[in-house]
Structures are given as C-alpha cells and as structure tokens.
Design a protein around this motif. Sequence first.
Motif, PDB file in Angstrom:
ATOM      1  N   GLN A 139       0.830  -1.199   0.000  1.00  0.00           N
ATOM      2  CA  GLN A 139       0.000   0.000   0.000  1.00  0.00           C
ATOM      3  C   GLN A 139       0.869   1.255   0.000  1.00  0.00           C
ATOM      4  OE1 GLN A 139      -3.224  -1.990   3.008  1.00  0.00           O
ATOM      5  NE2 GLN A 139      -3.363   0.201   2.779  1.00  0.00           N
ATOM      6  N   SER A 142       2.643   1.687  -3.444  1.00  0.00           N
ATOM      7  CA  SER A 142       1.801   1.662  -4.633  1.00  0.00           C
ATOM      8  C   SER A 142       1.748   3.035  -5.298  1.00  0.00           C
ATOM      9  CB  SER A 142       0.398   1.205  -4.260  1.00  0.00           C
ATOM     10  OG  SER A 142      -0.477   1.322  -5.352  1.00  0.00           O
ATOM     11  N   ALA A 144      -0.899   4.021  -6.739  1.00  0.00           N
ATOM     12  CA  ALA A 144      -2.287   4.449  -6.583  1.00  0.00           C
ATOM     13  C   ALA A 144      -2.707   4.276  -5.125  1.00  0.00           C
ATOM     14  CB  ALA A 144      -3.201   3.632  -7.490  1.00  0.00           C
ATOM     15  N   THR A 146      -4.576   2.440  -2.438  1.00  0.00           N
ATOM     16  CA  THR A 146      -5.064   1.066  -2.314  1.00  0.00           C
ATOM     17  C   THR A 146      -5.403   0.755  -0.862  1.00  0.00           C
ATOM     18  OG1 THR A 146      -2.882   0.066  -1.922  1.00  0.00           O
ATOM     19  CG2 THR A 146      -3.575   0.324  -4.211  1.00  0.00           C
ATOM     20  N   ILE A 225      -7.974  -1.265  -5.457  1.00  0.00           N
ATOM     21  CA  ILE A 225      -7.340  -0.053  -5.984  1.00  0.00           C
ATOM     22  C   ILE A 225      -8.421   1.004  -6.148  1.00  0.00           C
ATOM     23  CG2 ILE A 225      -6.020   0.925  -7.895  1.00  0.00           C
ATOM     24  CD1 ILE A 225      -5.039  -1.955  -8.459  1.00  0.00           C
ATOM     25  N   GLN A 232      -3.852   0.480 -15.343  1.00  0.00           N
ATOM     26  CA  GLN A 232      -4.984  -0.243 -14.791  1.00  0.00           C
ATOM     27  C   GLN A 232      -6.223  -0.035 -15.671  1.00  0.00           C
ATOM     28  OE1 GLN A 232      -4.830  -2.353 -12.394  1.00  0.00           O
ATOM     29  NE2 GLN A 232      -2.789  -1.852 -11.606  1.00  0.00           N
ATOM     30  N   GLN A 242      -8.687  -6.688  -6.772  1.00  0.00           N
ATOM     31  CA  GLN A 242      -7.638  -7.591  -7.239  1.00  0.00           C
ATOM     32  C   GLN A 242      -7.537  -8.765  -6.271  1.00  0.00           C
ATOM     33  OE1 GLN A 242      -5.873  -7.560  -9.949  1.00  0.00           O
ATOM     34  NE2 GLN A 242      -5.346  -5.487 -10.605  1.00  0.00           N
TER      35      GLN A 242
END
Length: 980
Positions: A139, A142, A144, A146, A225, A232, A242
């Motif tokens: 996390q 990442s 993005a 998440t 996400i 993506q 996911q």
Amino acid sequence: MSVLCVKIVTMYKILTAAFFLLLMGQAAAQKGRIEGTITDSKTGETLPGATILIEGTTKGAVADFDGKFTINNVEVGKVTLVASYISYTSKKIAEVQITGTEPTQVNVLLEPSTSKDLQTIDVVVTLNKENNTALVLQQKNSSAVTDGISAETIRKTPDRNTGDVLKRVSGVTIQDDKFVVVRGLNERYNASYINNAPLPSTEPDRKAFAFDLFPANMLDNLVIIKTATPDQPSEFAGGIIQVTTRSIPEKNFIALNTGIGYNTITTGKTKIIYEGGKYDKLGFDDGSRNLPAAIPGVHEKSTWITTPAQGAMAKNFKNDWAYTESTFAPNTNFQVSAGLNIKRKEQDFFGVLFSLGYYSTQNLYSVNRTEYEELTGKGDGGVRKPIDSQYTNVVNQSQSATGSLLNFSLKPNSNNSFSIKNLFSGITDDKFITIKGTNNYNEENIIRDKINVRYFSANRILSSQLNSEHYLPNAKIKINFNLGISSVQRTVPNMRFSSYGRYDHLNPFDPSEGPNVRDTLYKAYVSQSPSTGPDYAGFRVYSALNEKLAGSRLDVSKDFRISEDTKINVKAGVFYQQRSRQFNMRRFGLSQYSSFQGAAVVFDDSLLYVAEDQIFSQQNMGVTSYGRGGFKLIEDSKPDDNYFATSHLYAGYMMGDLKLTDKWRIITGARYESYAQKLSVDYKTFDSIYVENTVNDLLPSLNLVYNLAEKSALRFAWYKTLNRAEFRELAAANWYDPETRLSIAGNPDLKRAAIQNFDLRYEAYPGRGQLLTISGFYKYFNNPIERYMYQGSTIQVYFKNANFAHVYGSELEYRVNLGAILKKDSVPFLNNLNVFSNLSLIKSLVNVAGIDQNVADTRAMQGQAPYIINGGISYVDTKNNYSITGMINRVGTSIYVVGNSQVLNRYIKPRTVIDLQLTKSFFKNKLDLRLNVRDLLHQDLVYYYKSDESRKKNTYQEGDYLNFVRNYGSTFSFAAGYKF
C-alpha cells in the motif's frame, strides 16, 4: 454434465493421492523459512539484487525483480540478518525468531548511503521495531491509493469466502452476502480481477461477480485499488478488486480442514424437499431438470400450437410437483490442500498448490412483503394509503459448492518467473418457497393465496491464467505478460410455480340454490387463455447463460536515472479483452383444454380442486378418460427473451513514474481504449441487431505523492474513468424474481457514463503492520446508470441514465498495536492487542430533472450508502498460540431501486453485523481449532418506502412503510484444521 462431474471427481482423487505420496516422500527435518521484501526507505522503490545474509553464515538470498527474497532451511531459534545493496547503508536486524512452523516475515527498509565507506554497518534494529507486513508495504509503495487485507489477517477472521473477507476492507461493504460496494457506490462501479485477469459477471441480471464462490483460504491477499493509473483498467469508480490466489507454497504440506455450523433459526427445523438432481449436493446440475427432449425448438412453436397437439405435448413433462418433509442438517465444510516446493540451490524453484473444498449451507428464513394501493408523493416520500397486498414467504434453502484450485509456478532464477493458475468452482442454490397471503387485502371476502415455487440455480466458473514476469538487470527492463480465459455458466432449469387460492368464507348465495361449498376450498389458478406467467399454476421457466471471456496484456517498464536524486520509470503496455454471452429462456404453462373446431369438449372443472402432487399427472392432460377436457401445454416465450452479445476492448497506455529526490513522486500518463459492443435478439438466428456501437476514449490521470517523513505521506490523484452498460442492462429479456416479485428488463438506449475523479489522502505507516489513513474524494458522473421501477401488472425494474451526479466523501482507517502506540512493548497483554477500524462518510446528489416531471429534480444516487463502518479488536498470543477477534460492520440507508410518483423509491434499512472468533493452536501450530459466531445480533433486513414525514431523514423512521422484511439467525460454527 454427469460425465463431466465423474471425470472431475476422478481427476481430483488421482491428484490428491499423488500429492499425498509425493509429499510424504519429500518429508524433511524441521527447518524454518525467512521471507520478505527489501525496499528504499525514502522512495518506497523495491531493490532487485539486494542481498540479505544470516550473520555468521554464508546462508542468504538475493532479492528478485520485485525486491522479494526467501531464505530456506534455517535452523530454529533466533538469528541476526544483514541486508545490503550498493549505494545504500547496510542494516542489521536482530532478534529474528525462526519457528519452523510458519515462515518468518522480515521486510527491510534500506536508506541511501551518504558515506564513502559503503561497507560500514551503522544501523542496528530489532525485528519488532523494523518490520511491517507485506501488504502495508505494498500500500505504501503503490502508485495508486489502495486498501486491502492479507492472508495473515484472513486467518484471524471467521470468514468462509471472499465475499466475507471483503467486508473487512476500508470503504467496502457487501450486498446479498456476495456483491461488493466500494465507497458506497453499488456493484456496477467496480471491476473484478483474479491474478491480473478479468472476472466475468456471474449474474444474469446485474453487473457483478459473486465473491462467495471463492473460499477465503485460497487467497494470498486481496487489494482494492481506489485511484486510477494508466496501467490499470478504466472501467470503475468505486474500486478495482484484485484477488490474488496463493502461488509457490513456503514448504511441502498437506492440510485438512473441516467444520460444522449451527444456525439458530434453521438447524434441526422442518425442511421441505422435492425431487432434485444427483449432483445437487456437490454444487453441480446433472441435467435431470432440463427441458424434455421431445419439446420442439422455440422457433418451431407454430408446428404444435393446436389444441390436440398441445394436449399430447403436455404429457412430455413429468409430474414433478410432489414434496415431502425432512430436517435441516447442520452446515458443513471440508477442504484438503497440498503444496509442493522443489528447491534448487536452496531457493524456490518449482511449486504446485492444490486445493479441493466443499461446503453445504442450510437456511430457513421468512420474508414479509407488503405493497400499498398507492403512495402518492414526490418519489422520496408518500402519503399513507391502504395496504393492497400482503404475503409471507417461507424459504427453504440449501446451498452446496465445490471449489478447486490448481496452481503451477516456476522460478528458474531471481529474474524470471512463470505461473499457471487455475480455479474451478460449482455452486448450486436450491430453494423451495412457500408464499401465503392475499392480493385483495381490503375486500370484504379476501382471497387467501398459496403459492409454491421450486427455484434451483447452478453456477459453474472456470478461470485460468498464464503469467510470466521477467527482469533484464543490465538494461533494467521489466516485462510482464498475462493471458487469461474464464467461463461462467449459469442454469435455472425448470423453475416452477404452483398457485392456489380460496375465499376466506362462503360468498353470498341464493337460498334456493344453497351455498357453493367450494368457495373455501383451494382452487388452482390455471390459465384459460394462450398466455401464462408466475401467477398461474403449472408455470415453468428454463434459462441458461453462457459467458466466455478471454484477455491478454503485455507491460514493459524501464528505469532511468536522470540525476543523483531523480529517477523515472517509464511503462507502456497493451491490453485486449473479448467477451461473449448467450442467454436463452423459455416459458411454458398449462391452460384449460376445452372446445375446439366445433368439438364438444368441456373442461373438467373438478380438476382445479385436485391436490398439487396429482393435478398435473399424465391422465389429466388432453382429453381425459371421461371425455372431458384436462390441461394443454402453452408456450409464452418471447423473441427478445434470448440474446447473444459480444464486446471487444482494445487498450494501450503510456505512463511515467518520476521520483524527485526523496520527497516527491509523480505518476502520470494516459490510457486509450476502444470498445465495440454488439447485442442481437431473436430466438431463432440472433440476426436482429438490438445494439451496435463503438466508443473511443482517452483517459488521462495524475497521481502525486509527497513524503512528509520516512513513514508518512500525502497523496493527490485526478483521473478519468468510465462505466459501461452491461449486456443484461441492454437486453430486453424480462426475468421474474419470485422472492421479491420484481420483473427485470434492460434498456437498449443506455449511454456509457464518464466519471471525473479527485482524491486526497494522508497516510502513515509506523511499523509492525500498523497504519493510519485519512482520505477525501470527489466524483462527477455524466450519465450515471441506475435501477428504476414502475408499476405494471407486477413492479417492473429497468435501467436508465440520470443526467449527472456528484459524489463526495471521506474515509478514515487505522490499524494499531496498543503496545506500540502506548510505548509499552514490555507489557505482553498490550503488545498482543490490536485495534482496527475504518469509517467512510459519503454524500451524493443526482440530477434527474426532466426524467419524471412529478418527482424532485435531485436525490441521492441509487445504491450509494451515506456511511460505512467496519471495526474490530484482536488479541493474539503467539506464545500460547491462541487469539480472540471481534468485528462489527454497519452500512447506512441507501436506495435499493428508484421509483416515481406512483411507486416510491425503495430503501434499504441499515443493519449491524457482529462476528466473533476464538482460535487455539496445538502441536507447534499444526492443529488449529476455531469457534466462530456470525451475525450475533441477527437483525432483520428491511426494505421500506418513506412516509411524507420522513422524506428528508436519512434513516428509517416510525411510520415508514415496510415493504420487505427478512429475518436472519446467528450461526455458531466449529472448525478444525491439521497441517502435515
């Protein structure tokens, strides 16, 4: 189907036996395993090629292309690790405990070196201070926003399937025990992936995947996400789900798990059963309920629609209306799993993971349904009118599922890996529904209806993915490839309705004629015309859905160093996905056989008073032995009940991940998607094109990360996403749900929705798996797709675009260890106590001006909840090997389906769910015992209409009109697992 089931059972028997023999031969002395990830403490970048050694030995490992490492065959006890990488300060991690049972997780953060002597080790920490869970690191690093849940956390919950697990994730809730709602937005705004391959919809009438198909213990982790990056898929507004299943096991094992459950309102109670198929209890349809082979194809309907032929044709259906009583058994589940790990040079080389699981769940529940003559108002609230109909459904439900997983993984070296992951699952849902009530509630002599429905459905899902990952260390290029296929088959064979009614008391009569004593006897409702439906006795529905999905993606990324402090990762890729769906439905009924072509055949009215198990026997079809008319077959299938649809999605993207010093990170780029969709209807050739279009979209995005400190950061994201109409939402096929009495049909004029998204988030990761995140978000929807209804002979649900919508909200999540936060590491009780919670507050406003002149111009978005609460507390004593966990979940009021001035909005009342779990392990964690309590409060599920007085309130109020009330029981279960 029966041959397929036999082959599947035989295959898994052989595989299971082979695994037992192979793993017994692989047995070795008790050794431990260390695994984890090495990352840059400033940027969060993983460090391929970094080394980690056990101090005082030559045993160690090199991090692979994802920065992950594994050290096998480590002696049990405490060790000290030394991690190093060129241009980084080396680090010692002391007091690393090796147990020999579960792998020890060690995640290392290295700091860029400022010293010329790169060999000097000047950082020494303990594992307790250093470590963070792999999911938290994922996390943090990442590109993005998440949120997720790890396999370690899943083991501490009473969750049986993936749908249960998802309830633990920040901003997530579950509808109907299986459909995901993220950030209060309903299931249509999510995308679902397994091992990087898309999952098809499992439902014929909604855009959703039923996550109750996946057993929880098959999962490695589950991540949602919430913000978009160009690499993506674009089709989401809530989140991308996911699901990652387990890959190479840490060591050879065989594990057996079994459990039994008691439900307070079901187990031991009387159960109604009827004749079913041989494989119902395994989760598969054996085909015995299929349409009789002698019935001509739907396009040949005109060849037998004459009264004599209809009488003969009716005899092809067997008399399958009898039912008996039994007793509800306890819920049961069983699973056998096996893992094989073949090492080369003490590193993971080849792995196999096999799992075969089964569960059987029993439910007995009641549903009270009430409709009103009229609820006039502006849509949100209405003025009280008399009750129009009132029914009670008693549902006898048996669900059975068999799920299997077979994964192969190969890792020839630290720079290359290959995997083939397969999942196969079958689930059956068998319901016997008894419906009693009245449709003329206010009449002087009411009619009491009695309807029995036999509703069986079978789902089969097959999903396979080929994944390969490659890293070219000299060029610093990473290549990922994925090829996936999925298939979903859903059948509802021979759903049938038996419908009877009687007057409450004798009707007024002529004294000279006397009373008609049959007034108070149950009489079958049998059609007298060529039309039929669920209100008639003898009505049958056969439907089948077959959806196939295939897709592939290729991603290539390369690192560039611009300066000492500036790096950029450039990534590009292509994606292709093809979907096809065929849906077929046929509807049959029985009608009264009477005069035709001048022949004096009179229907035998006495047949209508015959009991349900005998009325439709063979001798009552056509002309009976007494020369009177019995019953004849009618077909009420419509051309648009059948459709065939395809879609092709082509996508390409380019993105850059720029790291400026140790503070700023910029992820930006664009994705281009071309989507072609076609839907045809016609029960004969599918040559009548209903929908055909192609839409091209350019989808830019920007994500900014500012590192406030080593363990905290600010994130900002702006991105454009989409929401396309599902095949079912476009098709006119009309499906009737006997439990809710709603008919659902599509709308070919739907437009795809375009969504602008903004996110701002503060996040802190203090270590030891702890985190704190505070988020705010805003979304603008153009042409959002919603579920609407209008009043006809039944309440009809359909889909429509609103004008636009605004959604904004905030999220708070924390996971803390009380010993760490209170700085009381030496206090065992506090050090073992973890508190976790997430709260989402959301507001939405939809503009529907001009859509219905008699309702308000704005309201909340359909399916959007104003708040979501998840929380829990867990005590984990690793010394004595036991844990206690309590969890709570609550979701705010939302609109279930949008109404109008005649049929008001239908709302869902909040219900609070509390779950508890106690676990205890024995024999060095080989034997695991669990006691679970699910839904301790067992509150009712309530759908309701708002009264005029409460139309501006966000919660259920006294005086609101109850529409649908279902009861629940608490489930107490005991499970045991042993790992060899």
